[in-house]
Design an enzyme around this catalytic site. Structure first.
Site, PDB file in Angstrom:
ATOM      1  N   SER A 177      -3.545   2.408   9.883  1.00 42.77           N
ATOM      2  CA  SER A 177      -2.816   2.867   8.539  1.00 42.77           C
ATOM      3  C   SER A 177      -3.681   4.278   8.084  1.00 42.77           C
ATOM      4  O   SER A 177      -3.665   5.020   8.993  1.00 42.77           O
ATOM      5  CB  SER A 177      -3.274   1.761   7.511  1.00 42.77           C
TER       6      SER A 177
ATOM      7  N   LYS B 252      -3.858   7.579  10.883  1.00 44.19           N
ATOM      8  CA  LYS B 252      -3.411   8.688  10.629  1.00 44.19           C
ATOM      9  C   LYS B 252      -4.659   9.681  11.172  1.00 44.19           C
ATOM     10  O   LYS B 252      -4.706  10.789  11.958  1.00 44.19           O
ATOM     11  CB  LYS B 252      -3.485   9.209   9.103  1.00 44.19           C
TER      12      LYS B 252
ATOM     13  N   GLN C  43       7.207   6.283   3.470  1.00 45.56           N
ATOM     14  CA  GLN C  43       6.510   6.793   2.566  1.00 45.56           C
ATOM     15  C   GLN C  43       6.699   8.411   2.483  1.00 45.56           C
ATOM     16  O   GLN C  43       6.665   9.252   3.526  1.00 45.56           O
ATOM     17  CB  GLN C  43       4.767   6.931   2.847  1.00 45.56           C
TER      18      GLN C  43
ATOM     19  N   GLU D  48      -1.300  11.185  -2.519  1.00 43.14           N
ATOM     20  CA  GLU D  48      -1.798  10.058  -2.534  1.00 43.14           C
ATOM     21  C   GLU D  48      -3.420  10.178  -2.498  1.00 43.14           C
ATOM     22  O   GLU D  48      -4.304   9.837  -3.203  1.00 43.14           O
ATOM     23  CB  GLU D  48      -1.551   8.914  -1.724  1.00 43.14           C
TER      24      GLU D  48
ATOM     25  N   TRP E 197       7.624   1.336   4.339  1.00 42.26           N
ATOM     26  CA  TRP E 197       6.741   2.517   4.067  1.00 42.26           C
ATOM     27  C   TRP E 197       6.121   3.028   5.240  1.00 42.26           C
ATOM     28  O   TRP E 197       5.704   3.965   5.450  1.00 42.26           O
ATOM     29  CB  TRP E 197       5.850   1.575   3.214  1.00 42.26           C
TER      30      TRP E 197
ATOM     31  N   HIS F 256       0.690  -6.079   7.352  1.00 46.36           N
ATOM     32  CA  HIS F 256       0.233  -4.570   7.930  1.00 46.36           C
ATOM     33  C   HIS F 256      -1.220  -4.810   8.377  1.00 46.36           C
ATOM     34  O   HIS F 256      -2.284  -5.229   7.747  1.00 46.36           O
ATOM     35  CB  HIS F 256       0.240  -3.802   6.424  1.00 46.36           C
TER      36      HIS F 256
HETATM   37  C1  MCU Z   1      -0.048   3.778   6.339  1.00 42.19           C
HETATM   38  O1  MCU Z   1      -1.415   4.181   5.735  1.00 42.19           O
HETATM   39  C2  MCU Z   1      -1.568   3.991   3.995  1.00 42.19           C
HETATM   40  C3  MCU Z   1      -0.256   4.526   3.478  1.00 42.19           C
HETATM   41  O2  MCU Z   1      -0.099   5.806   3.722  1.00 42.19           O
HETATM   42  C4  MCU Z   1      -0.586   4.620   1.983  1.00 42.19           C
HETATM   43  O3  MCU Z   1       0.418   4.822   1.066  1.00 42.19           O
HETATM   44  C5  MCU Z   1      -0.938   3.189   1.595  1.00 42.19           C
HETATM   45  O4  MCU Z   1      -1.579   3.229   0.175  1.00 42.19           O
HETATM   46  O5  MCU Z   1      -2.182   2.674   2.206  1.00 42.19           O
HETATM   47  C6  MCU Z   1      -1.645   2.701   3.705  1.00 42.19           C
HETATM   48  C7  MCU Z   1      -3.088   2.076   4.272  1.00 42.19           C
HETATM   49  O6  MCU Z   1      -4.027   2.826   4.486  1.00 42.19           O
HETATM   50  O7  MCU Z   1      -3.432   0.757   4.077  1.00 42.19           O
HETATM   51  C8  MCU Z   1      -4.463   0.124   4.585  1.00 42.19           C
END
Ligand code: MCU
Length: 433
Positions: free
Chosen positions: A227, A231, A269, A277, A321, A358
């Protein structure tokens, strides 16, 4: 690193002798380990960022240089790759500085890192978990505490370095008040985003491992995370050529997802959200959130920066997302660079998973994870070499490019060891398991 090269040469020699004796040449060609000698080999390339560039609603051609000419050889790719790096820093992530000095220690439970630059200093640390058996071990730097299958990493014989990325580039701050070890050195108002700050931290951990003499950890290093930490892992792998295996998981917008595609993928997203964010991306990216066609690069070229080193991209197609289709677009586009370098099997993409949770630890990814660690961090067996897209989130590269893929010849541009995997990845869109 000389030690490492010597070891590689000796192992390769012995394997070659064995292979010819036993006519096992195809098995020998499975060696996939590729490692460059330094964080960035193209540092001597003369890259001049132009004042403007053409807008492009499709993926930019990774093989066309800033001066408009096309790359035709492996050697030319090294400086083209540096152009991509500079353009990506300039418009998307922010600069990754090289500090004046790095020192630290590696023990069987901890790595400490001290960095000085511009008369300032800072430090941070990460914890270490060793696998069973006798070292020195390769290691996977794991961002954050969730999503990565650390028990499979350990059982595959690699150490886990638990890295708290927030210690180097913190979330939860404004753009003018960035916090963490990176910003202690470069200022709370640095325009470099948090993902690049964290990637810089990974590079400093690798500096310390290199200096440590290799009795606990050797210098084969991978990076992973899920997530927001996917990145981060993606950016770390793209901007440090010593990382032999990059494994971003469910990284979404601001991660692997091609930005031009994210902007069109329903439910993904939005770029403005990935920019807003958290200060993940560099301040300069603010000019592009509404117009990614104006970017001189896209993330398929970050995939291309990783080539021919090991890359295993994991995506979740069940959460809109996360923009899995855009991840596939970037993987397919970047895989063309791997093919051009004769290392098509060194990149894998997989989103054909059943469980939509997720950052679940998934059995679907266990075998390709083991294969990737073996091939890229331990030098044995074949990497997975598959591009397996979930049918609901498959992508078609022909909709995203007009450029063709040259043959640049094999070998690590600027590196020391040639990739010897020649087969292109098998591309499948299989029904959900
Ligand atoms: C996919 O990573 C992120 C996402 O970009 C955000 O919008 C969300 O708030 O959190 C995701 C994440 O890191 O989840 C653990």
């Amino acid at each position: 690193r000389h030690r490492r090269r010597l070891r590689f040469a000796l192992v390769a020699l012995a394997a070659a002798a064995l292979a010819s004796a036993l006519a096992l040449s195809t098995r020998f060609s499975a060696e996939a380990q590729v490692q460059a000698a330094s964080e960035w080999d193209g540092a001597n390339c003369d890259v001049r960022i132009p004042g403007s560039w053409a807008s492009n609603s499709l993926l930019p051609d990774p093989f066309t240089r800033i001066d408009g000419t096309r790359v035709t050889s492996r050697d030319q790719w090294e400086c083209r790759r540096s152009e991509i790096k500079e353009l990506a820093e300039h418009t998307v992530y922010g600069d990754k500085p090289r500090p004046d000095s790095v020192s630290g220690t590696v023990t069987s439970s901890r790595i400490t890192v001290n960095v000085s630059d511009n008369g300032r200093s800072t430090s941070f640390s990460a914890s270490v978990r060793l696998p069973s058996g006798t070292g020195p071990f390769p290691a996977v730097i794991v961002y954050g505490g969730f999503g990565a299958d650390t028990s499979t990493i350990l059982s595959s014989g690699a150490a886990v370095i638990d890295f708290d990325p927030g210690a180097v580039g913190a979330e939860g701050t404004g753009r003018n008040d960035k916090q963490g070890a990176f910003y202690t050195l470069y200022g709370a108002g640095s325009s470099t985003g948090v993902l690049m700050a964290q990637a810089w931290g990974v590079s400093r951990i690798i500096d310390v491992i290199e200096q440590s003499g290799g009795s606990i950890l050797n210098d084969s290093t991978g990076v992973t995370g899920c997530s927001r930490y996917g990145k981060g892992a993606f950016v770390a792998g793209a901007f440090d050529q010593r990382i032999e295996l990059t494994m971003p998981i469910e990284s979404g917008s601001g991660g692997v997802g091609a930005m031009r595609s994210i902007a069109q993928e329903s439910g993904a997203q939005p770029l403005s959200s990935a920019y807003g964010e958290q200060p993940w991306l560099g301040d300069a990216f603010g000019a592009y959130t509404g117009n990614p066609a104006a970017l001189p690069v896209d993330t398929h070229e970050l995939v291309g920066m990783i080539a021919p080193r090991g890359l295993f991209i994991m995506d979740n197609p069940h959460v809109e997302w996360l923009g899995a289709r855009s991840g596939a677009v970037a993987a397919l586009g970047g895989a063309e660079v791997y093919k051009a370098l004769g290392a098509g099997a060194n990149v894998s993409y997989h989103s054909n998973v059943a469980d939509g949770t997720h950052c679940a630890v998934r059995s679907d990814w266990r075998t390709p994870l083991q294969q990737s660690i073996n091939a890229f961090l331990k030098g044995s067996g074949n990497p997975p070499g598959v591009i397996t897209m979930h049918p609901s989130k498959s992508a078609n590269l022909s909709q995203w490019r007009t450029w063709t893929t040259p043959t640049l010849g094999t070998g690590d541009p600027g590196g020391t060891t040639p990739p010897e995997t020649t087969s292109p990845p098998t591309e499948t869109t299989s029904p959900p398991p």
